[in-house]
Design a protein around this motif. Structure first.
Motif, PDB file in Angstrom:
ATOM      1  N   GLY A 147      46.244  25.383  32.736  1.00 54.40           N
ATOM      2  CA  GLY A 147      45.444  26.048  31.880  1.00 54.40           C
ATOM      3  C   GLY A 147      44.487  25.386  30.764  1.00 54.40           C
ATOM      4  O   GLY A 147      44.323  24.089  30.812  1.00 54.40           O
ATOM      5  N   GLY A 148      44.076  26.131  29.903  1.00 55.84           N
ATOM      6  CA  GLY A 148      42.878  25.461  28.907  1.00 55.84           C
ATOM      7  C   GLY A 148      41.921  25.347  29.529  1.00 55.84           C
ATOM      8  O   GLY A 148      41.476  25.866  30.705  1.00 55.84           O
ATOM      9  N   THR A 149      40.472  25.233  28.856  1.00 55.78           N
ATOM     10  CA  THR A 149      39.241  24.871  29.221  1.00 55.78           C
ATOM     11  C   THR A 149      38.889  23.931  30.311  1.00 55.78           C
ATOM     12  O   THR A 149      39.961  22.734  30.143  1.00 55.78           O
ATOM     13  CB  THR A 149      38.274  25.037  28.224  1.00 55.78           C
ATOM     14  N   ALA A 150      37.953  23.715  30.797  1.00 53.63           N
ATOM     15  CA  ALA A 150      37.562  22.530  31.739  1.00 53.63           C
ATOM     16  C   ALA A 150      37.487  21.225  30.767  1.00 53.63           C
ATOM     17  O   ALA A 150      37.842  20.088  31.353  1.00 53.63           O
ATOM     18  CB  ALA A 150      36.158  22.887  32.547  1.00 53.63           C
ATOM     19  N   ALA A 151      36.931  21.438  29.453  1.00 54.80           N
ATOM     20  CA  ALA A 151      36.678  20.508  28.687  1.00 54.80           C
ATOM     21  C   ALA A 151      38.071  19.940  28.165  1.00 54.80           C
ATOM     22  O   ALA A 151      38.489  18.483  28.091  1.00 54.80           O
ATOM     23  CB  ALA A 151      35.827  20.857  27.585  1.00 54.80           C
ATOM     24  N   GLU A 152      38.936  20.794  27.858  1.00 52.27           N
ATOM     25  CA  GLU A 152      40.358  20.413  27.575  1.00 52.27           C
ATOM     26  C   GLU A 152      41.261  19.696  28.357  1.00 52.27           C
ATOM     27  O   GLU A 152      41.923  18.691  28.130  1.00 52.27           O
ATOM     28  CB  GLU A 152      41.127  21.830  27.127  1.00 52.27           C
ATOM     29  N   ILE A 338      53.356  37.446  37.851  1.00 52.06           N
ATOM     30  CA  ILE A 338      52.482  38.377  37.107  1.00 52.06           C
ATOM     31  C   ILE A 338      51.538  37.813  35.981  1.00 52.06           C
ATOM     32  O   ILE A 338      50.433  38.006  36.312  1.00 52.06           O
ATOM     33  CB  ILE A 338      53.454  39.397  36.512  1.00 52.06           C
ATOM     34  N   PRO A 339      51.821  36.831  35.039  1.00 53.44           N
ATOM     35  CA  PRO A 339      50.844  36.255  34.323  1.00 53.44           C
ATOM     36  C   PRO A 339      49.799  35.466  35.183  1.00 53.44           C
ATOM     37  O   PRO A 339      48.523  35.599  34.929  1.00 53.44           O
ATOM     38  CB  PRO A 339      51.641  35.531  33.220  1.00 53.44           C
ATOM     39  N   LEU A 340      50.401  34.727  36.122  1.00 57.71           N
ATOM     40  CA  LEU A 340      49.506  33.884  36.790  1.00 57.71           C
ATOM     41  C   LEU A 340      48.447  34.671  37.803  1.00 57.71           C
ATOM     42  O   LEU A 340      47.512  34.322  37.889  1.00 57.71           O
ATOM     43  CB  LEU A 340      50.480  33.045  37.795  1.00 57.71           C
ATOM     44  N   SER A 341      48.942  35.789  38.211  1.00 61.83           N
ATOM     45  CA  SER A 341      48.073  36.774  38.926  1.00 61.83           C
ATOM     46  C   SER A 341      47.205  37.541  38.082  1.00 61.83           C
ATOM     47  O   SER A 341      46.319  38.251  38.727  1.00 61.83           O
ATOM     48  CB  SER A 341      49.217  37.681  39.902  1.00 61.83           C
ATOM     49  N   ASN A 342      47.084  37.687  36.740  1.00 58.81           N
ATOM     50  CA  ASN A 342      46.609  38.441  35.968  1.00 58.81           C
ATOM     51  C   ASN A 342      45.012  38.218  36.119  1.00 58.81           C
ATOM     52  O   ASN A 342      44.817  36.929  35.782  1.00 58.81           O
ATOM     53  CB  ASN A 342      47.082  38.492  34.632  1.00 58.81           C
ATOM     54  N   PRO A 343      44.118  39.133  36.470  1.00 53.88           N
ATOM     55  CA  PRO A 343      42.771  38.749  36.855  1.00 53.88           C
ATOM     56  C   PRO A 343      42.029  38.992  35.565  1.00 53.88           C
ATOM     57  O   PRO A 343      40.719  38.698  35.455  1.00 53.88           O
ATOM     58  CB  PRO A 343      42.398  39.755  37.879  1.00 53.88           C
ATOM     59  N   PHE A 344      42.371  39.545  34.378  1.00 54.75           N
ATOM     60  CA  PHE A 344      41.748  39.907  33.220  1.00 54.75           C
ATOM     61  C   PHE A 344      42.052  39.273  31.963  1.00 54.75           C
ATOM     62  O   PHE A 344      43.242  39.010  31.901  1.00 54.75           O
ATOM     63  CB  PHE A 344      41.584  41.403  33.177  1.00 54.75           C
ATOM     64  N   ARG A 346      41.692  36.248  30.642  1.00 49.48           N
ATOM     65  CA  ARG A 346      42.538  35.169  30.652  1.00 49.48           C
ATOM     66  C   ARG A 346      41.630  34.262  29.953  1.00 49.48           C
ATOM     67  O   ARG A 346      40.319  33.908  29.511  1.00 49.48           O
ATOM     68  CB  ARG A 346      42.213  34.499  32.149  1.00 49.48           C
ATOM     69  N   GLU A 347      42.300  33.240  29.217  1.00 42.66           N
ATOM     70  CA  GLU A 347      41.753  32.022  28.385  1.00 42.66           C
ATOM     71  C   GLU A 347      42.028  30.717  29.260  1.00 42.66           C
ATOM     72  O   GLU A 347      40.997  29.952  28.809  1.00 42.66           O
ATOM     73  CB  GLU A 347      42.386  31.901  27.091  1.00 42.66           C
ATOM     74  N   ASP A 348      42.652  30.823  30.040  1.00 38.45           N
ATOM     75  CA  ASP A 348      42.797  29.518  30.926  1.00 38.45           C
ATOM     76  C   ASP A 348      41.814  29.575  32.017  1.00 38.45           C
ATOM     77  O   ASP A 348      42.150  29.394  33.233  1.00 38.45           O
ATOM     78  CB  ASP A 348      44.382  29.238  31.671  1.00 38.45           C
ATOM     79  N   ASN A 350      39.876  27.286  33.257  1.00 37.85           N
ATOM     80  CA  ASN A 350      39.857  25.962  33.991  1.00 37.85           C
ATOM     81  C   ASN A 350      40.919  26.190  35.334  1.00 37.85           C
ATOM     82  O   ASN A 350      40.759  25.842  36.497  1.00 37.85           O
ATOM     83  CB  ASN A 350      40.519  24.635  33.483  1.00 37.85           C
ATOM     84  N   PHE A 351      41.951  27.036  35.036  1.00 35.14           N
ATOM     85  CA  PHE A 351      42.921  27.217  36.082  1.00 35.14           C
ATOM     86  C   PHE A 351      42.422  28.426  37.010  1.00 35.14           C
ATOM     87  O   PHE A 351      42.640  28.355  38.132  1.00 35.14           O
ATOM     88  CB  PHE A 351      44.137  27.592  35.346  1.00 35.14           C
ATOM     89  N   SER A 352      42.008  29.457  36.283  1.00 36.73           N
ATOM     90  CA  SER A 352      41.814  30.722  36.933  1.00 36.73           C
ATOM     91  C   SER A 352      40.439  30.384  37.730  1.00 36.73           C
ATOM     92  O   SER A 352      40.389  31.164  39.100  1.00 36.73           O
ATOM     93  CB  SER A 352      41.830  31.934  36.017  1.00 36.73           C
ATOM     94  N   GLN A 353      39.413  29.940  37.248  1.00 41.05           N
ATOM     95  CA  GLN A 353      38.076  29.588  38.031  1.00 41.05           C
ATOM     96  C   GLN A 353      38.182  28.166  38.750  1.00 41.05           C
ATOM     97  O   GLN A 353      37.648  28.182  39.859  1.00 41.05           O
ATOM     98  CB  GLN A 353      37.080  29.541  36.972  1.00 41.05           C
ATOM     99  N   GLY A 354      38.658  27.355  38.241  1.00 41.80           N
ATOM    100  CA  GLY A 354      38.701  25.984  38.882  1.00 41.80           C
ATOM    101  C   GLY A 354      39.528  25.900  40.141  1.00 41.80           C
ATOM    102  O   GLY A 354      39.346  25.098  40.847  1.00 41.80           O
ATOM    103  N   TRP A 355      40.738  26.639  39.969  1.00 39.64           N
ATOM    104  CA  TRP A 355      41.883  26.680  40.796  1.00 39.64           C
ATOM    105  C   TRP A 355      41.885  27.664  41.671  1.00 39.64           C
ATOM    106  O   TRP A 355      41.588  27.835  42.982  1.00 39.64           O
ATOM    107  CB  TRP A 355      43.122  26.165  40.370  1.00 39.64           C
ATOM    108  N   THR A 356      42.300  28.727  41.021  1.00 38.71           N
ATOM    109  CA  THR A 356      42.854  30.102  41.803  1.00 38.71           C
ATOM    110  C   THR A 356      41.739  30.617  42.502  1.00 38.71           C
ATOM    111  O   THR A 356      41.838  31.275  43.734  1.00 38.71           O
ATOM    112  CB  THR A 356      43.450  30.901  40.776  1.00 38.71           C
ATOM    113  N   ALA A 357      40.389  30.891  41.893  1.00 36.46           N
ATOM    114  CA  ALA A 357      39.338  31.550  42.513  1.00 36.46           C
ATOM    115  C   ALA A 357      38.807  30.869  43.569  1.00 36.46           C
ATOM    116  O   ALA A 357      38.590  31.586  44.914  1.00 36.46           O
ATOM    117  CB  ALA A 357      38.321  31.847  41.555  1.00 36.46           C
ATOM    118  N   PHE A 358      38.945  29.537  43.681  1.00 35.08           N
ATOM    119  CA  PHE A 358      38.406  28.593  44.733  1.00 35.08           C
ATOM    120  C   PHE A 358      39.503  28.682  45.925  1.00 35.08           C
ATOM    121  O   PHE A 358      39.068  29.081  47.129  1.00 35.08           O
ATOM    122  CB  PHE A 358      38.346  27.111  44.335  1.00 35.08           C
ATOM    123  N   TYR A 359      40.682  28.918  45.656  1.00 33.68           N
ATOM    124  CA  TYR A 359      41.779  28.885  46.511  1.00 33.68           C
ATOM    125  C   TYR A 359      41.846  30.227  47.506  1.00 33.68           C
ATOM    126  O   TYR A 359      41.742  30.256  48.644  1.00 33.68           O
ATOM    127  CB  TYR A 359      43.527  28.729  45.979  1.00 33.68           C
TER     128      TYR A 359
END
Length: 542
Positions: A147-152, A338-344, A346-348, A350-359
């Motif tokens: 999690g966290g932002t890409a910069a973090e 459930i929190p990992l799957s939450n699509p709305f 999200r503050e993390d 880097n994880f939801s966009q950089g990892w999960t959405a790509f996967y």
């Protein structure tokens, strides 16, 4: 394997009534059995893509660098929501009366034993990905604490921000494993299962061609044989080809890195093209030999090598830590799914966009290939057995694999915060981790062989699938046609690697995401169509 579509003596239970006749849109030219206009449009578009990308390399590099983050940051909520729908839909089918439907009718029986079936599922579905990400992904989530932002995430240069206390590191390890399992567990295999079940059901139980358009017959009727069906199949070809190219690119980068690590070979553009050429040639031989003579044998060989390497890691590595990682990571996954799957909200990002959405986009782009391949080898299974095995067995295998490889690497970092594996390039992490164990030269070489054979099985089985789509659902199309697609898979992968330069993997990922996005809509519609078709089938059987 029996071809129910071309065998006039095969009885198809409760077929859908349709005016379609096998071969009505197929033409014979130059020894090819092509399905107009799917073959023509798909092949011309792919050739044009290769030529234009090579002619305008600078612009292509900039475009790919923009495309991937744009899609994953703008539509991350869409990818995550869709994947959740696929999981829930599969669970519904397992526990509903539709689960008792047998693929092929009441008298159908499986044509492959469990061992051969599982081997082909695993090799086609995730082979190269597990080799590439088996060490690197658990390590990435561990060092960034998920999690966290890409910069973090970029600011975290080592594992120190997690805290020096062992308890903090263990919590981070479990959280990292949960995130890793999330990307290789229920969601991706539910995506594959939806496509595979749809194809198998409409082919084996309704007598329709083994091609994507058939899954939409309850919604479109005979229009699936016209332009609406052509568009669906063309999208499936693009999605499959670019999804495969992404995986082949990962495999090429890792295999070259391994050869360079062991023997000091180069990793430049010439080496990439040569390696892709050699592997494409081997895949072509396998394609010519067919499903039983090529793909099945290679899949079983690969599984045997993978099991040997896995057992070696478990025995000579930190055995207790590995089993602890597998168990605690699995528990964390069940707890946090459930929190990992939450699509709305999200503050993390880097994880939801950089990892999960790509996967999810990558899995979806692979789904026509893996789904059709699974469908071809799954006749005779009940829907409940099919979904349970296709989702749970590969998921459990992935959990064990990630726990063994990722857990070993993480334990090395927990023992020494300056362990070499932490700073190794993504494609090198596997070999750097193995270097810390006995017989590292042998195990690293086996790892390279695994990557290469997974490379071959993905390429040849993918070629068979694309060939089936462009031949209008036939599974016995002429060999030159299979060879054409096998060669162009390699050409597309080589093109994206060459044009991408230092950001080659970004270019590959961009194309996988771009084709995965429209195909997500196709898959969501497919769920509706499959439900309607199965409900009608049950009524007809009553």
């Amino acid at each position: 394997m029996t071809d129910t579509l071309n065998d006039p003596g095969t009885e198809v239970p409760h077929p859908i009534e349709t005016d379609f006749e096998i071969g009505q849109d197929n033409v014979q030219r130059f020894g090819l059995d092509i399905h107009n206009p799917v073959f023509a449009i798909s092949s011309i578009a792919i050739v044009a893509f290769v030529i234009i990308t090579l002619m305008f390399q600078g612009q292509a590099t900039d475009f790919f660098g923009w495309l991937r983050p744009f899609l994953t940051s703008t539509f991350d909520w869409f990818f995550l929501s869709a994947a959740n729908v696929f999981v829930l839909f599969c669970l519904f089918l397992v526990f509903s009366p539709m689960g008792k439907i047998r693929l092929g009718g009441k008298e159908a029986r499986p044509e492959y034993g469990y061992l051969g079936w599982f081997a082909m599922l695993f090799a086609a579905g995730m082979g190269i990905g597990l080799m590439f990400f088996g060490v690197s992904e658990p390590m990435s989530h561990f060092t960034s604490s998920v999690g966290g932002t890409a910069a973090e995430a970029d600011a975290r240069t080592d594992w120190a921000p997690l805290g020096a206390a062992v308890g903090d590191a263990i919590a981070a390890r479990d959280l990292g494993m949960a995130a890793t399992i999330f990307h290789w567990g229920l969601h991706p295999w539910s995506i594959y299962a939806v496509v595979a079940l749809s194809l198998a059901f409409f082919t084996f139980n309704n007598g329709l061609p083994l091609t994507l358009r058939s899954a939409f017959y309850p919604l479109l009727g005979d229009r699936v044989w016209g332009w609406p069906g052509h568009v669906i199949d063309i999208l499936a070809v693009f999605s499959t080809l670019f999804g495969l190219a992404t995986s082949l690119g990962f495999g090429t980068e890792q295999a070259l890195a391994g050869f360079n690590f062991l023997f000091g070979w180069g990793t430049g553009n010439v080496a990439k093209v040569v390696l892709i050429g050699v592997i494409t040639a081997l895949a072509t031989i396998s394609v010519i030999r067919g499903l039983d003579g090529g793909v099945k044998i290679l899949s079983e060989v690969n599984i045997a090598l993978a099991v040997l390497l896995l057992l070696f890691i478990i025995v000579v590595g930190p055995t207790g830590v590995i089993f602890e990682t597998i168990f605690s990571g699995g528990v964390a996954y069940a707890r946090d799914i459930i929190p990992l799957s939450n699509p709305f909200g999200r503050e993390d990002t880097n994880f939801s966009q950089g990892w999960t959405a790509f996967y999810w986009a990558w899995w979806i782009s692979w789904s026509p290939f893996v789904g059709m391949f699974i469908a071809r080898v799954s006749r005779g299974r009940t829907v409940r057995e099919f979904l349970t095995c296709v989702i749970l067995i590969p998921m459990l295998a992935s959990v064990i694999w990630m726990g063994a490889f990722g857990g070993t690497a993480v334990s090395q970092v927990m023992a020494d915060s300056s362990a070499p594996v932490i700073d190794a390039a993504q494609e090198l992490k596997l070999f750097v981790m193995l270097e810390q164990l006995p017989l590292s030269a042998i195990t690293s070489f086996i790892g390279i062989i695994l990557v290469l054979v997974f490379f071959v099985t993905s390429s040849d089985s993918g070629s068979l699938v694309i060939d089936t789509i462009t031949a209008g659902g036939k599974i016995d199309a002429p060999i030159p046609q299979r060879v054409f697609w096998c060669v162009f898979e390699g050409v597309v992968a080589a093109t994206l690697l060459l044009v991408g330069g230092s950001s080659a993997l970004t270019a590959l990922q961009a194309m996988a995401v771009s084709t995965g996005f429209p195909f997500t809509i196709v898959l969501l519609t497919m769920c509706v169509s499959l439900y309607i078709g199965m409900r009608r089938y049950l009524k007809a059987m009553a």
